[in-house]
Design a protein around this motif. Structure first.
Motif, PDB file in Angstrom:
ATOM      1  N   UNK A 290       3.732  35.359   1.691  1.00  0.00           N
ATOM      2  CA  UNK A 290       2.531  34.587   1.360  1.00  0.00           C
ATOM      3  C   UNK A 290       2.983  33.267   0.753  1.00  0.00           C
ATOM      4  N   UNK A 291       2.468  32.163   1.281  1.00  0.00           N
ATOM      5  CA  UNK A 291       2.760  30.842   0.707  1.00  0.00           C
ATOM      6  C   UNK A 291       1.565  30.450  -0.151  1.00  0.00           C
ATOM      7  N   UNK A 292       1.786  30.407  -1.458  1.00  0.00           N
ATOM      8  CA  UNK A 292       0.714  30.047  -2.392  1.00  0.00           C
ATOM      9  C   UNK A 292       0.960  28.636  -2.873  1.00  0.00           C
ATOM     10  N   UNK A 293      -0.050  27.797  -2.774  1.00  0.00           N
ATOM     11  CA  UNK A 293       0.122  26.440  -3.278  1.00  0.00           C
ATOM     12  C   UNK A 293      -1.215  25.918  -3.710  1.00  0.00           C
ATOM     13  N   UNK A 294      -1.226  25.255  -4.845  1.00  0.00           N
ATOM     14  CA  UNK A 294      -2.465  24.736  -5.380  1.00  0.00           C
ATOM     15  C   UNK A 294      -3.044  23.679  -4.451  1.00  0.00           C
ATOM     16  N   UNK A 295      -4.298  23.346  -4.690  1.00  0.00           N
ATOM     17  CA  UNK A 295      -4.978  22.305  -3.912  1.00  0.00           C
ATOM     18  C   UNK A 295      -4.106  21.045  -3.896  1.00  0.00           C
ATOM     19  N   UNK A 296      -3.823  20.528  -2.694  1.00  0.00           N
ATOM     20  CA  UNK A 296      -3.084  19.256  -2.608  1.00  0.00           C
ATOM     21  C   UNK A 296      -1.613  19.341  -2.963  1.00  0.00           C
ATOM     22  N   UNK A 442       4.259  26.974  -4.424  1.00  0.00           N
ATOM     23  CA  UNK A 442       4.479  25.530  -4.607  1.00  0.00           C
ATOM     24  C   UNK A 442       3.672  25.109  -5.830  1.00  0.00           C
ATOM     25  N   UNK A 443       4.388  24.816  -6.904  1.00  0.00           N
ATOM     26  CA  UNK A 443       3.705  24.492  -8.167  1.00  0.00           C
ATOM     27  C   UNK A 443       3.617  22.973  -8.390  1.00  0.00           C
ATOM     28  N   UNK A 444       4.638  22.221  -7.905  1.00  0.00           N
ATOM     29  CA  UNK A 444       4.660  20.770  -8.191  1.00  0.00           C
ATOM     30  C   UNK A 444       3.670  20.007  -7.312  1.00  0.00           C
ATOM     31  N   UNK A 445       3.144  18.941  -7.847  1.00  0.00           N
ATOM     32  CA  UNK A 445       2.300  18.041  -7.051  1.00  0.00           C
ATOM     33  C   UNK A 445       3.202  17.036  -6.331  1.00  0.00           C
ATOM     34  N   UNK A 446       2.811  16.589  -5.122  1.00  0.00           N
ATOM     35  CA  UNK A 446       3.617  15.565  -4.442  1.00  0.00           C
ATOM     36  C   UNK A 446       3.703  14.290  -5.289  1.00  0.00           C
ATOM     37  N   UNK A 447       4.796  13.524  -5.143  1.00  0.00           N
ATOM     38  CA  UNK A 447       4.951  12.309  -5.944  1.00  0.00           C
ATOM     39  C   UNK A 447       3.813  11.323  -5.676  1.00  0.00           C
ATOM     40  N   UNK A 568     -12.047  29.117 -11.070  1.00  0.00           N
ATOM     41  CA  UNK A 568     -11.271  28.869  -9.843  1.00  0.00           C
ATOM     42  C   UNK A 568     -12.054  27.948  -8.915  1.00  0.00           C
ATOM     43  N   UNK A 569     -13.375  28.159  -8.906  1.00  0.00           N
ATOM     44  CA  UNK A 569     -14.196  27.339  -8.006  1.00  0.00           C
ATOM     45  C   UNK A 569     -14.280  25.897  -8.491  1.00  0.00           C
ATOM     46  N   UNK A 570     -14.419  25.728  -9.805  1.00  0.00           N
ATOM     47  CA  UNK A 570     -14.436  24.360 -10.360  1.00  0.00           C
ATOM     48  C   UNK A 570     -13.125  23.651 -10.008  1.00  0.00           C
ATOM     49  N   UNK A 571     -12.028  24.397 -10.115  1.00  0.00           N
ATOM     50  CA  UNK A 571     -10.717  23.818  -9.830  1.00  0.00           C
ATOM     51  C   UNK A 571     -10.604  23.423  -8.353  1.00  0.00           C
ATOM     52  N   UNK A 572     -11.099  24.309  -7.470  1.00  0.00           N
ATOM     53  CA  UNK A 572     -11.075  24.003  -6.023  1.00  0.00           C
ATOM     54  C   UNK A 572     -11.899  22.751  -5.736  1.00  0.00           C
ATOM     55  N   UNK A 573     -13.061  22.657  -6.364  1.00  0.00           N
ATOM     56  CA  UNK A 573     -13.943  21.507  -6.123  1.00  0.00           C
ATOM     57  C   UNK A 573     -13.298  20.218  -6.637  1.00  0.00           C
ATOM     58  N   UNK A 574     -12.721  20.293  -7.832  1.00  0.00           N
ATOM     59  CA  UNK A 574     -12.070  19.100  -8.387  1.00  0.00           C
ATOM     60  C   UNK A 574     -10.916  18.645  -7.480  1.00  0.00           C
ATOM     61  N   UNK A 575     -10.292  19.607  -6.786  1.00  0.00           N
ATOM     62  CA  UNK A 575      -9.178  19.277  -5.894  1.00  0.00           C
ATOM     63  C   UNK A 575      -9.576  18.449  -4.682  1.00  0.00           C
ATOM     64  N   UNK A 576     -10.898  18.242  -4.484  1.00  0.00           N
ATOM     65  CA  UNK A 576     -11.343  17.388  -3.362  1.00  0.00           C
ATOM     66  C   UNK A 576     -11.106  15.911  -3.676  1.00  0.00           C
ATOM     67  N   UNK A 577     -10.958  15.573  -4.987  1.00  0.00           N
ATOM     68  CA  UNK A 577     -10.645  14.171  -5.320  1.00  0.00           C
ATOM     69  C   UNK A 577      -9.220  14.103  -5.855  1.00  0.00           C
ATOM     70  N   UNK A 578      -8.718  12.887  -6.039  1.00  0.00           N
ATOM     71  CA  UNK A 578      -7.333  12.738  -6.509  1.00  0.00           C
ATOM     72  C   UNK A 578      -6.339  12.953  -5.396  1.00  0.00           C
ATOM     73  N   UNK A 579      -6.797  12.787  -4.117  1.00  0.00           N
ATOM     74  CA  UNK A 579      -5.903  13.030  -2.981  1.00  0.00           C
ATOM     75  C   UNK A 579      -5.301  11.738  -2.436  1.00  0.00           C
ATOM     76  N   UNK A 580      -5.815  10.610  -2.920  1.00  0.00           N
ATOM     77  CA  UNK A 580      -5.279   9.322  -2.467  1.00  0.00           C
ATOM     78  C   UNK A 580      -4.481   8.692  -3.600  1.00  0.00           C
ATOM     79  N   UNK A 608      -6.500  21.082 -18.389  1.00  0.00           N
ATOM     80  CA  UNK A 608      -5.410  21.448 -17.469  1.00  0.00           C
ATOM     81  C   UNK A 608      -5.773  21.206 -16.012  1.00  0.00           C
ATOM     82  N   UNK A 609      -4.730  20.868 -15.221  1.00  0.00           N
ATOM     83  CA  UNK A 609      -4.911  20.773 -13.769  1.00  0.00           C
ATOM     84  C   UNK A 609      -4.034  21.788 -13.045  1.00  0.00           C
ATOM     85  N   UNK A 610      -3.412  22.687 -13.828  1.00  0.00           N
ATOM     86  CA  UNK A 610      -2.512  23.683 -13.253  1.00  0.00           C
ATOM     87  C   UNK A 610      -3.341  24.872 -12.757  1.00  0.00           C
ATOM     88  N   UNK A 611      -3.465  24.984 -11.432  1.00  0.00           N
ATOM     89  CA  UNK A 611      -4.312  26.018 -10.844  1.00  0.00           C
ATOM     90  C   UNK A 611      -3.933  27.427 -11.264  1.00  0.00           C
TER      91      UNK A 611
END
Length: 694
Positions: A290-296, A442-447, A568-580, A608-611
């Motif tokens: 299983x590959x687990x990785x937070x939003x983005x 995958x815990x780290x966010x991309x640079x 968890x749902x609030x976190x998923x929803x927040x993950x829709x922004x901050x992608x650019x 916190x932003x750590x899923x």
């Protein structure tokens, strides 16, 4: 076939007293439509009616049962004033108070001169002892109708506690004992009673200690639910293990091209996950990872590189997604990189019909497509690969065992399957949901990703929030506005969204769009596409945008009545922004008055932003119950387990399940037959079906 002893457990609840067509719907919404669903609907508390003082000695604020003689009815002349009935015992006078009363009904219930048992909350008002709308009024000869200890259950509109309690007690009497499936030494050590006795103990408790998660009855039921889950997973795992994988060893030439085309370097976590997956591909055992990785966090790029490794070894790959929106998005993310690396990629969804569909199926069968991305459409009978060797299932908990088997059946030789999820799951739960799958995280966010500025704002400042968005939109920003969850009712959710859409339209005109779950796929996609192109600046929606929508230009997320959502749902929803690359913000609009748990939840979101941390906190705050918003995330719902209190039972169930599979893989022994009852009772019978299908 379901064992005969379970027939009564799966019978329809309408056969129980007090349940008819009307309240059946309410019970279905609350618990389900079978007798077992009622038995698994556990009480949350109790009312003790054993306190039987005299009228004068009754403590104010207590629940008391009083034996009194009815003296006089005092109807009110004014409709707004209450109807009073005066009663007494040897120690003093008790006034019963009724609002909007029907006098004829009350005279029948409380005939003057007769003795009655009255149970309810005692109040003192202007030195009078009174009881407003007593819970029970019973003649002494019918004293058995008054429960000494009364259980309190979660309820829903249109259903009374009395009716539900009566149905549950009748359900308990209507079902037979079941064979013992727990290991005898564990039963002896823990002092567990049989499952039916445990259900009686919970629904007919002697005191609050019987309902506590640590009580023997609760632990017994939790252990059963966990064993059913772990055993089903162990059967699936055993069947998969037996299938040999294929050694898929690639030359790296396609992966190197993709890495060269990436505008950034992989993070350490991405590299580790990729190495683990490629290691599985190169071994001759079937993959169970299983590959687990937070939003983005960049799972999709890892998935592409893993598929490239498989294509280098000469096989085709499939990427299965739960929704069309998600499948389309995977294609958009993967296609530019795939094309640069010379990979041939195509899309197949339920909407692919006629000639466009044939234009995918023919080259797929000829081996001219390397990667096929799609929805359930991938597992239909007429979809044939030339040589499928590697499949990735995204949000894998949304697919049942049968669907996974159907996909594996498309392979002519062995196949490796990788599960992928963006739902951060706490470690205890990963074990419960996925058994002992190998997990890559995958815990780290991309640079280059900036943190999202999260603020909690009271609902009475909604006008200020809307004005702030108006200023941001005027300078080119795009925003999501997510409407509240209303009582699990999609109809009400949509009404709330339409109302907010109408009010924002007044401010923003045609630059507002609306998406909700009842819209047709094509309509939804059209609105989303207009939002992606920037023709719409504000997208109002119910939670359908939660998973997988990717609009890097959107930088504002407003979640209305955020206290109603799970963490968890609030976190998923927040993950829709901050992608650019732009600075993003998330505004959690909360009701003016909220409870302690809701306050704690919103505080975690702000800090916190750590899923994964958020998922652990979610588990702690919710206890058991509907973990991680299972209804939204598709994780199996556990009804009897409290994960904070029953964590030790997870390990116990896992070890036992492994032992069972080693000793009796076909469940043919006496205990094995009993375990088949367990799997069916908890609806984990996919495990049994899998055994039979080999």
């Amino acid at each position: 076939m379901r064992p005969e002893a379970l027939f009564d457990y799966f019978s329809d609840i309408e056969r129980l007293p007090g349940i008819g067509k009307r309240n059946r719907q309410a019970i279905e919404k609350l618990a389900g439509t079978r007798t077992r669903d009622l038995l698994f609907h556990l009480p949350t508390g109790l009312i003790d009616r054993r306190y039987r003082p005299t009228v004068a000695a009754a403590t104010p604020g207590s629940i008391a049962t009083l034996e009194v003689t009815v003296e006089e009815h005092r109807p009110s002349q004014n409709r707004r004033a209450p109807y009073r009935v005066i009663c007494r015992d040897a120690s003093g006078e008790l006034t019963l108070v009724f609002f909007n009363a029907r006098g004829d009904y009350l005279r029948k219930q409380l005939p003057e001169g007769e003795v009655r048992l009255i149970s309810g909350k005692v109040e003192h008002y202007l030195s009078q002892v009174q009881m407003t709308h007593p819970d029970y009024i019973v003649a002494p000869e019918n004293a058995a109708e008054l429960p000494a200890v009364e259980t309190i259950y979660p309820l829903t509109a249109g259903l009374s506690g009395k009716i539900l309690r009566k149905a549950i007690l009748a359900a308990l009497e209507s079902v037979p004992d079941l064979p013992e499936w727990q290991e005898p030494s564990v039963v002896a050590r823990e002092g567990w009673m049989p499952i039916l006795d445990a259900l009686h103990a919970i629904h007919e408790p002697d005191g609050p200690e019987d309902l506590a998660p640590r009580s023997k009855a609760r632990r017994r039921l939790a252990a059963d639910e966990l064993l059913a889950s772990q055993l089903a997973l162990a059967i699936v795992r055993e069947r998969t293990r037996k299938k040999r994988g294929r050694r898929l060893q690639g030359s790296r030439h396609i992966r190197d091209r993709i890495l060269a085309a990436l505008p950034y370097k992989l993070t350490g976590d991405q590299k580790t996950a990729l190495d683990e997956i490629v290691g599985d591909l190169e071994s001759d055992r079937a993959m169970l990872r299983l590959l687990q990785g937070d939003v983005g966090s960049g799972k999709t790029v890892v998935a592409l590189l893993a598929m490239a490794a498989a294509v280098e070894a000469g096989v085709q790959c499939a990427l299965l997604a739960p929704t069309e929106i998600l499948a389309n998005q995977h294609l958009e993310t993967l296609q530019p990189l795939a094309e640069k690396a010379g990979l041939r990629i195509a899309l197949l969804t339920g909407r692919s019909k006629g000639k466009p569909r044939q234009a995918v199926l023919e080259p797929l069968a000829a081996g001219e497509i390397d990667i096929l991305v799609g929805t359930h459409a991938l597992i239909q009978g007429d979809v044939a690969f030339k040589d499928l060797g590697f499949a990735i299932i995204d949000e894998q908990h949304r697919f049942g065992v049968q669907q996974r088997l159907a996909l594996a059946g498309k392979a002519s030789a062995g196949i490796d399957v990788l599960g992928m999820t963006a739902t951060p799951i706490p470690r205890t739960l990963t074990l419960t949901v996925y058994g002992d799958l190998d997990v890559s995280r995958i815990m780290e966010k991309p640079p280059g990703r900036l943190p999202v500025d999260t603020r909690v704002v009271a609902l009475d400042r909604i006008a200020d929030v809307a004005a702030g968005i108006q200023r941001a939109v005027a300078s080119g920003a795009r925003a999501y506005w997510v409407c509240p969850l209303v009582e699990e009712s999609e109809k009400l959710d949509i009404a709330a969204a339409e109302e907010r859409y109408a009010s924002l339209k007044g401010m923003f005109g045609p630059r507002v769009g609306l998406v909700h779950g009842k819209m047709k796929g094509a309509e939804k996609d059209e609105v989303m596409a207009r939002f992606q192109r920037g023709e719409i600046s504000v997208l109002v929606s119910t939670t359908v945008i939660e998973v997988g929508v990717n609009v890097p230009e959107a930088t504002i997320m407003v979640i209305e009545q955020a206290e109603r959502f799970g963490l968890a749902q609030l976190h998923q929803l927040r993950g829709r922004v901050g992608r650019g690359s732009g600075k993003s913000s998330c505004i959690l609009l909360r009701a003016n008055e909220i409870g302690e748990v809701a306050r704690a939840r919103l505080k975690i979101m702000r800090e916190s932003e750590d899923g994964f941390l958020i998922a652990e906190e979610d588990l702690r705050l919710r206890g058991g119950g509907e973990i991680l918003g299972t209804k939204q995330s598709g994780l199996p719902e556990f009804r009897l387990v409290d994960f904070a209190e029953h964590a030790d039972l997870i390990e116990l169930a896992r070890d036992d399940a492994r032992l069972i599979i080693n000793r009796d893989p076909e469940l043919k022994s006496e205990r094995g037959q009993a375990l088949r009852h367990l799997l069916y009772l908890f609806e984990r019978d996919e495990g049994v079906r899998l055994m039979q299908s080999g």
